[in-house]
Design a protein around this motif. Structure first.
Motif, PDB file in Angstrom:
ATOM      1  N   GLU A  92       8.659  -8.702  -3.931  1.00 48.28           N
ATOM      2  CA  GLU A  92       8.492  -9.565  -2.934  1.00 48.28           C
ATOM      3  C   GLU A  92       8.018  -9.178  -1.516  1.00 48.28           C
ATOM      4  N   THR A  93       8.116  -7.721  -1.642  1.00 48.93           N
ATOM      5  CA  THR A  93       7.467  -7.194  -0.221  1.00 48.93           C
ATOM      6  C   THR A  93       6.114  -6.471  -0.449  1.00 48.93           C
ATOM      7  N   LYS A  94       5.909  -6.254  -1.574  1.00 48.08           N
ATOM      8  CA  LYS A  94       4.705  -5.247  -1.743  1.00 48.08           C
ATOM      9  C   LYS A  94       3.457  -6.079  -2.431  1.00 48.08           C
ATOM     10  N   ASN A 131      -8.159  -6.163   9.136  1.00 43.81           N
ATOM     11  CA  ASN A 131      -7.504  -7.504   9.009  1.00 43.81           C
ATOM     12  C   ASN A 131      -5.998  -7.266   8.721  1.00 43.81           C
ATOM     13  N   ALA A 132      -5.434  -6.081   8.616  1.00 42.16           N
ATOM     14  CA  ALA A 132      -3.993  -6.143   8.329  1.00 42.16           C
ATOM     15  C   ALA A 132      -3.555  -4.655   8.955  1.00 42.16           C
ATOM     16  N   PRO A 133      -3.476  -4.286  10.188  1.00 43.73           N
ATOM     17  CA  PRO A 133      -3.196  -2.860  10.509  1.00 43.73           C
ATOM     18  C   PRO A 133      -2.013  -2.748  10.524  1.00 43.73           C
ATOM     19  N   ASP A 134      -0.991  -3.628  10.065  1.00 42.16           N
ATOM     20  CA  ASP A 134       0.483  -3.363  10.032  1.00 42.16           C
ATOM     21  C   ASP A 134       1.003  -3.080   8.500  1.00 42.16           C
ATOM     22  N   LEU A 135       0.091  -3.211   7.582  1.00 42.24           N
ATOM     23  CA  LEU A 135       0.534  -2.784   6.184  1.00 42.24           C
ATOM     24  C   LEU A 135       0.485  -1.273   5.879  1.00 42.24           C
ATOM     25  N   LYS A 136       1.462  -1.044   5.143  1.00 45.11           N
ATOM     26  CA  LYS A 136       1.936   0.568   5.082  1.00 45.11           C
ATOM     27  C   LYS A 136       1.446   0.921   3.612  1.00 45.11           C
ATOM     28  N   LEU A 137       0.965   1.872   3.371  1.00 41.99           N
ATOM     29  CA  LEU A 137       0.399   2.506   2.294  1.00 41.99           C
ATOM     30  C   LEU A 137       1.799   3.200   1.495  1.00 41.99           C
ATOM     31  N   ILE A 138       1.804   2.763   0.340  1.00 39.66           N
ATOM     32  CA  ILE A 138       3.084   3.381  -0.374  1.00 39.66           C
ATOM     33  C   ILE A 138       2.752   4.348  -1.493  1.00 39.66           C
ATOM     34  N   LEU A 180      -3.958   0.535  -5.352  1.00 37.41           N
ATOM     35  CA  LEU A 180      -3.104   0.689  -3.926  1.00 37.41           C
ATOM     36  C   LEU A 180      -2.110   0.017  -3.645  1.00 37.41           C
ATOM     37  N   VAL A 181      -0.839   0.336  -3.452  1.00 38.26           N
ATOM     38  CA  VAL A 181       0.103  -0.275  -3.250  1.00 38.26           C
ATOM     39  C   VAL A 181       0.744  -0.348  -1.863  1.00 38.26           C
ATOM     40  N   LEU A 182       0.886  -1.515  -1.248  1.00 39.20           N
ATOM     41  CA  LEU A 182       1.158  -1.340   0.214  1.00 39.20           C
ATOM     42  C   LEU A 182       2.482  -2.284   0.393  1.00 39.20           C
ATOM     43  N   GLU A 183       3.259  -1.847   1.442  1.00 40.44           N
ATOM     44  CA  GLU A 183       4.575  -2.462   2.073  1.00 40.44           C
ATOM     45  C   GLU A 183       3.798  -3.853   3.023  1.00 40.44           C
ATOM     46  N   ALA A 184       4.101  -4.942   2.618  1.00 42.97           N
ATOM     47  CA  ALA A 184       3.689  -6.112   3.354  1.00 42.97           C
ATOM     48  C   ALA A 184       4.847  -6.612   4.194  1.00 42.97           C
ATOM     49  N   GLY A 185       6.173  -6.172   3.972  1.00 40.25           N
ATOM     50  CA  GLY A 185       7.186  -6.969   4.484  1.00 40.25           C
ATOM     51  C   GLY A 185       7.610  -8.137   3.901  1.00 40.25           C
ATOM     52  N   GLU A 186       8.910  -8.648   4.280  1.00 39.76           N
ATOM     53  CA  GLU A 186       9.538  -9.849   3.608  1.00 39.76           C
ATOM     54  C   GLU A 186       8.627 -11.075   4.446  1.00 39.76           C
ATOM     55  N   HIS A 187       8.652 -12.256   3.603  1.00 38.45           N
ATOM     56  CA  HIS A 187       8.081 -13.445   3.886  1.00 38.45           C
ATOM     57  C   HIS A 187       6.357 -13.193   4.460  1.00 38.45           C
ATOM     58  N   HIS A 188       5.928 -12.344   3.648  1.00 32.76           N
ATOM     59  CA  HIS A 188       4.459 -12.115   4.075  1.00 32.76           C
ATOM     60  C   HIS A 188       3.572 -13.103   3.511  1.00 32.76           C
ATOM     61  N   GLN A 189       2.246 -13.328   4.147  1.00 34.28           N
ATOM     62  CA  GLN A 189       1.591 -14.423   3.769  1.00 34.28           C
ATOM     63  C   GLN A 189       0.431 -14.058   2.720  1.00 34.28           C
ATOM     64  N   TRP A 190       0.391 -12.890   2.197  1.00 34.79           N
ATOM     65  CA  TRP A 190      -0.749 -12.455   1.454  1.00 34.79           C
ATOM     66  C   TRP A 190      -0.468 -13.075   0.078  1.00 34.79           C
ATOM     67  N   LYS A 191      -1.678 -13.409  -0.599  1.00 35.06           N
ATOM     68  CA  LYS A 191      -2.087 -14.171  -1.784  1.00 35.06           C
ATOM     69  C   LYS A 191      -2.903 -13.332  -2.716  1.00 35.06           C
TER      70      LYS A 191
END
Length: 375
Positions: free
Chosen positions: A279-281, A305-312, A319-330
């Motif tokens: 749900e968050t990645k 265009n996504a400076p808050d993404l965290k590389l996991i 490349l897996v990134l943490e986008a956080g809950e309720h993110h809008q990425w598709k």
């Protein structure tokens, strides 16, 4: 194209569906602006000897030549040949050739007689080997004595031994000893005043060598010194040829480290969301094979265009990134990544796609990414 670095939309492509990913994308208008900037930062473009390891392309080389830059530095035989193909006037192979590499270097010299090629030497045995092969091929190869000023990988420390090597090399019939080469890549403090102090300490023994040689009757040795971090410092010294390279594309590493240098990011990686592990990645198609991976994970990519993404995590193709809950990425969404280290990143791609006015406008072949072009 808007060249304002505060405009976060400069990188947007209008038709990204036409481009597979991951893709190296280059913005030629920004490349040209960076070349204009570096020419303005020095009193005479004849003192510029840019390193081509960053871009490895004929197209960028020709843009530099058109801007009045006629001297270049390279690290491989392929890069040297690429410069010969561009009719560059003066090329320094910043490497000490030995064995088969001497044979290949001589082949490049013969294949491109309109270009003056030189190389490095840091010991008498290598100098004698280069000289011997030059004599066999009826050549006189220009060399620079490579100085170890702190990188501790190649070179001879400035001092009496370096003086002796310079004099010994000057007596070898197959060589033309031109001067000294020194790379100071270990100097990379963010504070330019600290860099200045360290550069002054580094330069003092080199200047002493130069003066001693002149006192002995030698022509003033040429000095090729520095890379990107110390470029603004040596640009003020009329006795030094400067060898920055990254400026042409710039990257996140130097953007953060060298705030006094106003170059524009001009090369990015386009990537896509290909999966959502939970749900968050999110997972991108941007693995080790697509970006320089020598730095820690958090120092490999910055997403414009996504400076808050965290590389996991990163593997060869993912490349897996943490986008956080309720993110809008598709799935299929586009991300634009600025590499922290653009030079080895470019070497991972066969070609780059050009972006002008938001549109795909062609390609540049990264021709010198290979170890061999024709020679």
């Amino acid at each position: 194209m808007n060249l304002d670095t505060t405009d976060r939309q400069w990188y947007t492509i209008n038709n990204p569906d036409k481009l597979d990913s991951p893709a190296l994308i280059i913005y030629p208008d920004r490349v040209k602006k960076n070349i204009e900037t570096i020419v303005k930062m020095i009193d005479d473009p004849a003192r510029l000897r840019p390193h081509v390891k960053t871009h490895k392309t004929k197209e960028v080389t020709l843009l530099m030549i058109a801007a009045g830059i006629n001297k270049f530095k390279c690290a491989t035989i392929a890069e040297a040949e690429m410069l010969g193909m561009c009719n560059a006037q003066d090329v320094l192979l910043a490497y000490q050739p030995n064995g088969p590499k001497i044979t290949r270097f001589i082949s490049v010299i013969k294949a491109y007689p309109g270009t003056k090629f030189s190389c490095l030497a840091d010991n008498l045995k290598s100098a004698e080997e280069i000289s011997g092969q030059a004599i066999i091929n009826e050549l006189r190869i220009p060399v620079y004595i490579d100085l170890n000023v702190g990188m501790n990988r190649t070179g001879i420390k400035p001092g009496s031994a370096a003086m002796q090597l310079y004099e010994d090399a000057s007596h070898l019939k197959g060589l033309e000893t031109l001067g000294f080469h020194a790379y100071d890549g270990h100097i990379h403090e963010r504070d330019i005043e600290i860099r200045k102090k360290l550069s002054e300490q580094l330069f003092a023994p080199i200047e002493k060598l130069k003066e001693e040689l002149e006192n002995k009757g030698y022509s003033a040795p040429k000095l090729v010194i520095g890379g990107s971090p110390t470029f603004p410092i040596y640009a003020e010294n009329p006795d030094v040829e400067c060898s920055p390279g990254t400026f042409v594309f710039w990257d996140k590493g130097y953007q953060d480290l060298l705030p006094e240098q106003n170059f524009l990011p001009a090369a990015l990686i386009l990537s896509r969301v290909i999966s959502m592990p939970d749900e968050t990645k999110i997972c991108l198609d941007l693995g080790h094979k697509s970006v320089a991976a020598e730095n820690d994970l958090q120092k490999r990519l910055y997403f414009l265009n996504a400076p808050d993404l965290k590389l996991i995590s990163q593997s060869e193709e993912h490349l897996v990134l943490e986008a956080g809950e309720h993110h809008q990425w598709k799935i299929g969404d586009i991300l634009y990544a600025l590499p922290f280290h653009v030079c080895p990143t470019c070497a991972l791609y066969e070609y780059a796609t050009l972006i002008e006015e938001g549109e795909l406008s062609g390609t540049w072949k990264i021709i010198a990414r290979d170890r061999k072009i024709t020679i």
